[in-house]
Design an enzyme around this catalytic site. Structure first.
Site, PDB file in Angstrom:
ATOM      1  N   CYS A  44       0.745  -1.249   0.000  1.00  8.88           N
ATOM      2  CA  CYS A  44       0.000   0.000   0.000  1.00  8.88           C
ATOM      3  C   CYS A  44       0.785   1.315   0.000  1.00  8.88           C
ATOM      4  O   CYS A  44       0.731   2.075  -0.957  1.00  8.88           O
ATOM      5  CB  CYS A  44      -0.940  -0.060   1.190  1.00  8.88           C
ATOM      6  SG  CYS A  44      -1.772   1.455   1.442  1.00  8.88           S
ATOM      7  N   HIS A  87      -2.843   7.015   4.456  1.00 10.05           N
ATOM      8  CA  HIS A  87      -1.752   6.065   4.680  1.00 10.05           C
ATOM      9  C   HIS A  87      -0.389   6.561   4.211  1.00 10.05           C
ATOM     10  O   HIS A  87       0.454   5.764   3.770  1.00 10.05           O
ATOM     11  CB  HIS A  87      -2.070   4.702   4.038  1.00 10.05           C
ATOM     12  CG  HIS A  87      -1.422   3.571   4.768  1.00 10.05           C
ATOM     13  ND1 HIS A  87      -1.409   2.279   4.318  1.00 10.05           N
ATOM     14  CD2 HIS A  87      -0.736   3.551   5.952  1.00 10.05           C
ATOM     15  CE1 HIS A  87      -0.757   1.515   5.175  1.00 10.05           C
ATOM     16  NE2 HIS A  87      -0.343   2.265   6.181  1.00 10.05           N
TER      17      HIS A  87
END
Ligand SMILES: *[C@@H]1O[C@H](CO)[C@@H](O)[C@H](O)[C@H]1NC(C)=O
Ligand SMILES: *[C@@H]1O[C@H](CO)[C@@H](O)[C@H](O)[C@H]1NC(C)=O
Ligand SMILES: *[C@@H]1O[C@H](CO)[C@@H](O)[C@H](O)[C@H]1NC(C)=O
Length: 524
Positions: free
Chosen positions: A106, A161
């Protein structure tokens, strides 16, 4: 008789007035259709006229949708057992990018998308950002800021994130006019908590979702709100990275029920995919209704491969999320536009890398100074006009182990990983597969519990010809030592220009104790 006559007369009258009403309805309906058609035609004609007269057409609205941990065989055009009618309609009428690469996990992928650089040039090549212990360095100007310079309104909905050590690292300070979403990498779909921390925010404030709504639909609603409030004469950049379909396995029951013939986990996961498809369908409807889709570029991309342990699969590609195999790094990706693509309803096999989206979007937005020094290359002409491919090399990642592709050849250094062994098996066949490194696992809905076992890479380097062997079944490093040498040379070049992992800035104890995920411990 009179009565009967009068009744007949009445009936006649009623009939007449019914016909009148019908006539009025038909007239109004055709007027509406005509006006809508003319409006649409008008927009397209205006774009064409501008193009022909050499003037710059207005920059397109850009909608960039990212799915989390969505596997290769988790969309209906790769696996007909998955229900994604909205995505498939867009994919099939747009351009499917069949060789689109992302990092194996990610944070590195998202960092590339927003900076235009490979993760090893940003310092985010290892692991993922955990609880904001690291942040995407401030030395990078992010895509939304660049688009703002070009006059775009920029909005983000979903998963960040990329760090929150200081406020300056967070979305609204890095070019987004608005941010609705969460800072960390995963959380509960309903409570919006990660551990003991609540993580849902609107701009710089905590957003208290007292109704505990399913995040896929919460994010849809915010996206639709942005679209409805948006002034169509201003170009819109909407970055919509969904929480879906990352674990935990959670979905409203009506969606998992669609797959009740499957194993519980696969059924839940597939339901999550279908719920996301529904949300995207609603967002696209809103874009249609506001007339934004007439001059729009929509991109859908997965951030890395699926994780069988959480219901996502990459069959027939080898490997999973967190590995350097194709199954971990070759993303589900397509581009959709009504007006900007020369080739539609087709599949393109040119190489695309996550970092390319940055210069590609800027070029689509009409930027004249797309930075040529970055790792990402401008693919706008390749995508929009079918121009000759511009990328022949792609770095999968450099993180101790490493992999690079040059032309049709892929070199893997070290163990590309299968990494099921660190988890508890969910299905029996995963239990069996994980004992044998380098296996493939097919989702149960593809057939009877299929697994396939490849030879592990026995030497320090493995070599694959992805044209002849897209599933990475045959390591040919021993047959082609010259090619191995050439690719090692290229890999060394990239290792040589890579930067160290960004410095850790762990959350202070004061912040650790807070019940909310909030930025700022580095500001103190
Ligand atoms: C896309 O890639 C898959 C898997 O490598 C391959 O089987 C398929 O033929 C490709 N599609 C096209 C249209 O080239
Ligand atoms: C949200 O509101 C509820 C009910 O008013 C309250 O109990 C809860 O503590 C609030 N949460 C946050 C994170 O503010
Ligand atoms: C690595 O970089 C140094 C200095 O920038 C350069 O002299 C050297 O040739 C490079 N080596 C490789 C393998 O690219």
């Amino acid at each position: 008789m009179c009565c009967a006559f009068s009744q007949a007369h009445d009936e006649n009258d009623t009939m007449k007035s019914k016909i009148k009403v019908l006539f009025v309805i038909i007239t109004v309906a055709s007027l509406v259709v005509t006006v809508l058609t003319l409006y649409r035609f008008h927009t397209q004609l205006r774009l064409l006229t501008l193009k022909l007269s050499g003037q710059n057409p207005p920059p397109p609205h850009i909608v960039f949708i990212v799915a989390d941990d969505l596997g290769w065989s988790d969309v209906s055009w790769h696996n007909p057992n998955i229900i994604t009618p909205n995505l498939e309609k867009l994919a099939r009428s747009g351009l499917i990018l069949n060789y689109s690469y992302v990092a194996p996990r990610c944070s590195p992928t998202r960092a590339s998308l927003l900076t235009g650089y490979y993760p090893h040039r940003i310092g985010l090549q290892y692991q993922v950002i955990n609880y904001g212990d690291r942040s995407l360095p401030l030395t990078f100007d992010l895509l939304p800021r660049k688009l703002k310079d070009l006059g775009y309104a920029t909005h983000m909905v979903g998963k960040w994130h990329l760090g929150l050590c200081s406020w300056k690292h967070t979305p609204t300070y890095r070019g987004f006019d608005s941010f609705f979403g969460y800072y960390s990498g995963r959380e509960d779909y309903y409570t919006h908590c990660i551990g003991n921390k609540y993580d849902l925010n609107f701009n710089t404030d905590v957003f208290n979702d007292t109704k505990q709504q399913y995040s896929t639909f919460l994010f849809r609603d915010r996206a639709v709100e942005i679209i409805n409030e948006h002034d169509p004469s201003v170009p819109l950049f909407l970055y919509l990275p969904f929480q879906a379909v990352h674990g935990s396995l959670t979905v409203p029951r009506e969606y998992s029920k669609m797959y009740s013939h499957l194993h519980h986990d696969r059924a839940t996961y597939s339901g999550m995919v279908t719920a996301m498809d529904k949300a995207i369908g609603d967002v696209v409807n809103a874009l249609e209704q506001r007339g934004l889709s007439d001059n729009m570029l929509l991109v859908f991309l997965s951030d890395n491969g699926g994780r069988p342990i959480k219901g996502g699969y990459n069959w027939p590609l080898r490997g999973i999320k967190n590995t350097l195999w194709e199954g971990g790094t070759r993303a589900v990706n397509f581009v959709y536009s009504k007006t900007l693509l020369k080739e539609t309803s087709s599949v393109s096999n040119h190489l695309m890398n996550a970092a390319d989206w940055f210069p590609t979007f800027l070029a689509a937005a009409g930027s004249k100074d797309v930075d040529l020094d970055m790792d990402g290359v401008n693919q706008w002409d390749v995508i929009s006009k079918g121009a000759k491919p511009v990328r022949s090399e792609h770095v999968y990642n450099i993180e101790g182990r490493a992999a690079i592709r040059v032309g049709e050849y892929k070199l893997i250094k070290g163990d590309p990983g299968f990494q099921l062994s660190e988890h508890q098996p969910v299905f029996d066949f995963i239990g069996r597969a994980r004992k044998m490194a380098n296996g493939w696992i097919a989702p149960q809905d593809i057939g009877t519990l299929k697994t396939k076992f490849g030879k592990p890479i026995s030497k320090k380097y493995g070599l694959f010809n992805l044209h002849k062997d897209p599933l990475e079944e045959h390591d040919i490093s021993e047959d082609f030592p010259d090619i191995v040498e050439q690719l090692i040379g290229r890999l060394h070049h990239h290792m040589n220009i890579s930067v160290p992992f960004v410095k850790s800035t762990p959350m202070s104890s004061e912040y650790s104790q807070l019940k909310i995920m909030t930025p700022g411990w580095c500001d103190k």
